[in-house]
Design a protein around this motif. Sequence first.
Motif, PDB file in Angstrom:
ATOM      1  N   SER A   2     -48.053 -15.141 -36.371  1.00 51.00           N
ATOM      2  CA  SER A   2     -47.772 -16.208 -35.419  1.00 51.00           C
ATOM      3  C   SER A   2     -48.550 -15.966 -34.143  1.00 51.00           C
ATOM      4  O   SER A   2     -48.869 -14.833 -33.797  1.00 51.00           O
ATOM      5  CB  SER A   2     -46.275 -16.282 -35.116  1.00 51.00           C
ATOM      6  OG  SER A   2     -45.858 -15.091 -34.511  1.00 51.00           O
ATOM      7  N   TRP A   4     -48.875 -16.818 -29.899  1.00 55.85           N
ATOM      8  CA  TRP A   4     -48.164 -17.281 -28.719  1.00 55.85           C
ATOM      9  C   TRP A   4     -49.125 -17.268 -27.554  1.00 55.85           C
ATOM     10  O   TRP A   4     -49.913 -16.345 -27.390  1.00 55.85           O
ATOM     11  CB  TRP A   4     -46.985 -16.372 -28.423  1.00 55.85           C
ATOM     12  CG  TRP A   4     -45.969 -16.411 -29.517  1.00 55.85           C
ATOM     13  CD1 TRP A   4     -45.884 -15.594 -30.597  1.00 55.85           C
ATOM     14  CD2 TRP A   4     -44.910 -17.354 -29.661  1.00 55.85           C
ATOM     15  NE1 TRP A   4     -44.839 -15.957 -31.406  1.00 55.85           N
ATOM     16  CE2 TRP A   4     -44.219 -17.031 -30.856  1.00 55.85           C
ATOM     17  CE3 TRP A   4     -44.466 -18.434 -28.887  1.00 55.85           C
ATOM     18  CZ2 TRP A   4     -43.124 -17.756 -31.293  1.00 55.85           C
ATOM     19  CZ3 TRP A   4     -43.372 -19.154 -29.325  1.00 55.85           C
ATOM     20  CH2 TRP A   4     -42.715 -18.812 -30.518  1.00 55.85           C
ATOM     21  N   THR A 204     -46.857 -29.921 -32.938  1.00 51.16           N
ATOM     22  CA  THR A 204     -47.090 -29.185 -31.695  1.00 51.16           C
ATOM     23  C   THR A 204     -48.135 -28.088 -31.901  1.00 51.16           C
ATOM     24  O   THR A 204     -48.494 -27.757 -33.036  1.00 51.16           O
ATOM     25  CB  THR A 204     -45.792 -28.535 -31.197  1.00 51.16           C
ATOM     26  OG1 THR A 204     -45.432 -27.483 -32.116  1.00 51.16           O
ATOM     27  CG2 THR A 204     -44.667 -29.555 -31.103  1.00 51.16           C
ATOM     28  N   GLU A 205     -48.555 -27.514 -30.783  1.00 47.72           N
ATOM     29  CA  GLU A 205     -49.500 -26.392 -30.857  1.00 47.72           C
ATOM     30  C   GLU A 205     -48.896 -25.231 -31.640  1.00 47.72           C
ATOM     31  O   GLU A 205     -49.583 -24.582 -32.439  1.00 47.72           O
ATOM     32  CB  GLU A 205     -49.884 -25.952 -29.453  1.00 47.72           C
ATOM     33  CG  GLU A 205     -50.877 -24.807 -29.405  1.00 47.72           C
ATOM     34  CD  GLU A 205     -51.351 -24.513 -28.005  1.00 47.72           C
ATOM     35  OE1 GLU A 205     -50.867 -23.504 -27.435  1.00 47.72           O
ATOM     36  OE2 GLU A 205     -52.188 -25.284 -27.475  1.00 47.72           O
ATOM     37  N   GLN A 206     -47.630 -24.938 -31.430  1.00 49.32           N
ATOM     38  CA  GLN A 206     -46.992 -23.833 -32.141  1.00 49.32           C
ATOM     39  C   GLN A 206     -46.937 -24.085 -33.646  1.00 49.32           C
ATOM     40  O   GLN A 206     -47.110 -23.150 -34.447  1.00 49.32           O
ATOM     41  CB  GLN A 206     -45.589 -23.584 -31.575  1.00 49.32           C
ATOM     42  CG  GLN A 206     -45.585 -23.031 -30.168  1.00 49.32           C
ATOM     43  CD  GLN A 206     -46.393 -21.741 -30.057  1.00 49.32           C
ATOM     44  OE1 GLN A 206     -46.230 -20.829 -30.866  1.00 49.32           O
ATOM     45  NE2 GLN A 206     -47.251 -21.655 -29.066  1.00 49.32           N
ATOM     46  N   ASP A 207     -46.694 -25.342 -34.053  1.00 49.37           N
ATOM     47  CA  ASP A 207     -46.764 -25.684 -35.477  1.00 49.37           C
ATOM     48  C   ASP A 207     -48.148 -25.361 -36.032  1.00 49.37           C
ATOM     49  O   ASP A 207     -48.290 -24.784 -37.111  1.00 49.37           O
ATOM     50  CB  ASP A 207     -46.492 -27.179 -35.687  1.00 49.37           C
ATOM     51  CG  ASP A 207     -45.106 -27.603 -35.272  1.00 49.37           C
ATOM     52  OD1 ASP A 207     -44.184 -26.751 -35.289  1.00 49.37           O
ATOM     53  OD2 ASP A 207     -44.942 -28.787 -34.923  1.00 49.37           O
ATOM     54  N   LEU A 209     -50.447 -23.264 -34.878  1.00 46.52           N
ATOM     55  CA  LEU A 209     -50.753 -21.840 -34.921  1.00 46.52           C
ATOM     56  C   LEU A 209     -50.018 -21.141 -36.060  1.00 46.52           C
ATOM     57  O   LEU A 209     -50.555 -20.237 -36.705  1.00 46.52           O
ATOM     58  CB  LEU A 209     -50.412 -21.201 -33.579  1.00 46.52           C
ATOM     59  CG  LEU A 209     -51.172 -21.760 -32.364  1.00 46.52           C
ATOM     60  CD1 LEU A 209     -50.722 -21.058 -31.093  1.00 46.52           C
ATOM     61  CD2 LEU A 209     -52.667 -21.638 -32.553  1.00 46.52           C
ATOM     62  N   LYS A 210     -48.790 -21.553 -36.316  1.00 47.36           N
ATOM     63  CA  LYS A 210     -48.031 -20.976 -37.425  1.00 47.36           C
ATOM     64  C   LYS A 210     -48.717 -21.278 -38.754  1.00 47.36           C
ATOM     65  O   LYS A 210     -48.847 -20.395 -39.625  1.00 47.36           O
ATOM     66  CB  LYS A 210     -46.605 -21.530 -37.428  1.00 47.36           C
ATOM     67  CG  LYS A 210     -45.726 -20.957 -38.525  1.00 47.36           C
ATOM     68  CD  LYS A 210     -44.318 -21.529 -38.449  1.00 47.36           C
ATOM     69  CE  LYS A 210     -43.444 -20.986 -39.569  1.00 47.36           C
ATOM     70  NZ  LYS A 210     -42.064 -21.568 -39.518  1.00 47.36           N
ATOM     71  N   TYR A 241     -58.612 -26.468 -32.412  1.00 52.90           N
ATOM     72  CA  TYR A 241     -58.224 -25.063 -32.433  1.00 52.90           C
ATOM     73  C   TYR A 241     -59.106 -24.299 -33.417  1.00 52.90           C
ATOM     74  O   TYR A 241     -59.411 -24.804 -34.508  1.00 52.90           O
ATOM     75  CB  TYR A 241     -56.751 -24.919 -32.842  1.00 52.90           C
ATOM     76  CG  TYR A 241     -55.806 -25.505 -31.825  1.00 52.90           C
ATOM     77  CD1 TYR A 241     -55.258 -24.721 -30.823  1.00 52.90           C
ATOM     78  CD2 TYR A 241     -55.484 -26.865 -31.855  1.00 52.90           C
ATOM     79  CE1 TYR A 241     -54.393 -25.258 -29.880  1.00 52.90           C
ATOM     80  CE2 TYR A 241     -54.632 -27.416 -30.902  1.00 52.90           C
ATOM     81  CZ  TYR A 241     -54.098 -26.605 -29.918  1.00 52.90           C
ATOM     82  OH  TYR A 241     -53.260 -27.144 -28.975  1.00 52.90           O
ATOM     83  N   ARG A 251     -58.340 -22.444 -27.992  1.00 52.93           N
ATOM     84  CA  ARG A 251     -57.982 -23.847 -27.788  1.00 52.93           C
ATOM     85  C   ARG A 251     -59.122 -24.518 -27.028  1.00 52.93           C
ATOM     86  O   ARG A 251     -59.562 -24.045 -25.979  1.00 52.93           O
ATOM     87  CB  ARG A 251     -56.697 -23.949 -26.977  1.00 52.93           C
ATOM     88  CG  ARG A 251     -56.238 -25.373 -26.690  1.00 52.93           C
ATOM     89  CD  ARG A 251     -55.239 -25.428 -25.532  1.00 52.93           C
ATOM     90  NE  ARG A 251     -54.072 -24.597 -25.768  1.00 52.93           N
ATOM     91  CZ  ARG A 251     -53.762 -23.547 -25.011  1.00 52.93           C
ATOM     92  NH1 ARG A 251     -54.535 -23.191 -23.988  1.00 52.93           N
ATOM     93  NH2 ARG A 251     -52.684 -22.832 -25.259  1.00 52.93           N
ATOM     94  N   ASP A 342     -52.280 -13.432 -29.687  1.00 48.50           N
ATOM     95  CA  ASP A 342     -51.087 -13.110 -30.488  1.00 48.50           C
ATOM     96  C   ASP A 342     -50.306 -11.989 -29.830  1.00 48.50           C
ATOM     97  O   ASP A 342     -50.797 -10.878 -29.661  1.00 48.50           O
ATOM     98  CB  ASP A 342     -51.540 -12.674 -31.884  1.00 48.50           C
ATOM     99  CG  ASP A 342     -50.375 -12.398 -32.809  1.00 48.50           C
ATOM    100  OD1 ASP A 342     -49.227 -12.619 -32.402  1.00 48.50           O
ATOM    101  OD2 ASP A 342     -50.639 -11.977 -33.954  1.00 48.50           O
TER     102      ASP A 342
END
Length: 344
Positions: A2, A4, A204-207, A209-210, A241, A251, A342
């Motif tokens: 993941s 962050w 989202t961005e987190q989606d 990246l995951k 990305y 990004r 990360d």
Amino acid sequence: MSFWPFFSFSLVKSQWNPIKRLMSNSASIIKELEKTPNRRVLSIQSHVVHGYAGNKCSVFPLQLHGFEVDAINSVQFSNHAGNIEYLTLPTRYQHVKGQRLTDKELDELYEGLKLNNINKYSHVLTGYCGNVTFLQKIADVVKDLKNNNPNTRFFCDPVMGDNGRYYTPQELMPIYRDIIVPLADVLTPNAFELGELTGIKIETEQDCLKAIGILHQKGVSTIVVTSGVTGAQTSEFLRCYASIRDGICYRFTFPRLQGQFVGTGDVFASLLVVWLDALNGNIADAVRRVLSSMQLLIRRTSEFAQSEVDSNSQRMCELRLIQSRKELLWPDESIEANIIVDEM
């Protein structure tokens, strides 16, 4: 894995100065055009007689940068079949005629290359593929090329759909996910395709990246999510990305331009081949240069489309690829790039 957002900074833009100096020196320009990178690409994509899509978009930028290209057309159509809306004017072509290459015909073509011992490629680039058996045969071709030369780099644009819907048979997805993706060195999905390949809805961005982390675990060393992460963009700007498997993700933020045009993803993928090779795998600078060329190309196309809006003609939405050859060679705009680290 993941990701962050731990810190971010704008990449140093000093590398753009030599390009500007180059443009002011005709002798240096000639020298640059005479460069021969000694690279040969096997490009398996669609083809259109009129306009731009697939190989019609990818071959020219590659050749412009000195790459030899052997093209196999997965389909050959009179024109693209895209349903593009520019402003309020529908510009879908009323008719599309042509042929589709079968898996047997692809096998025959590749067998001819093998028998003549000319199946020697530094890169393989794939795009639109219309059916399952053809896509499975592409996997066989890639495996054979990598067995002969482990240094062959496979760039895959997993063309399935966009904006929440498929425009290819949905049966292609598990072939991409289970067979093609593990073979790929570089993958360039949009957000919809990324979500389909990983089972994660990308909002989202987190989606994003995951999902990128999941594809890295499948063996893909470099991933570029070209567009479509809706929660990370606005009416004024878009985001792209790029990630490498060691945990570094970038990004890229750039202006949203007016209009949507068929073939932009195909140009993007071909320029990514060029710049990753020229910059020895430096993903951040490679994507910055690709995006800068794409911005210039789309802006030129958009301006032409606006000037022709009263003509009610489909041709106004075709990419101005030839007219943008200077920008394809020498991108002259910087794109903001931020590192996402990360925390793990």
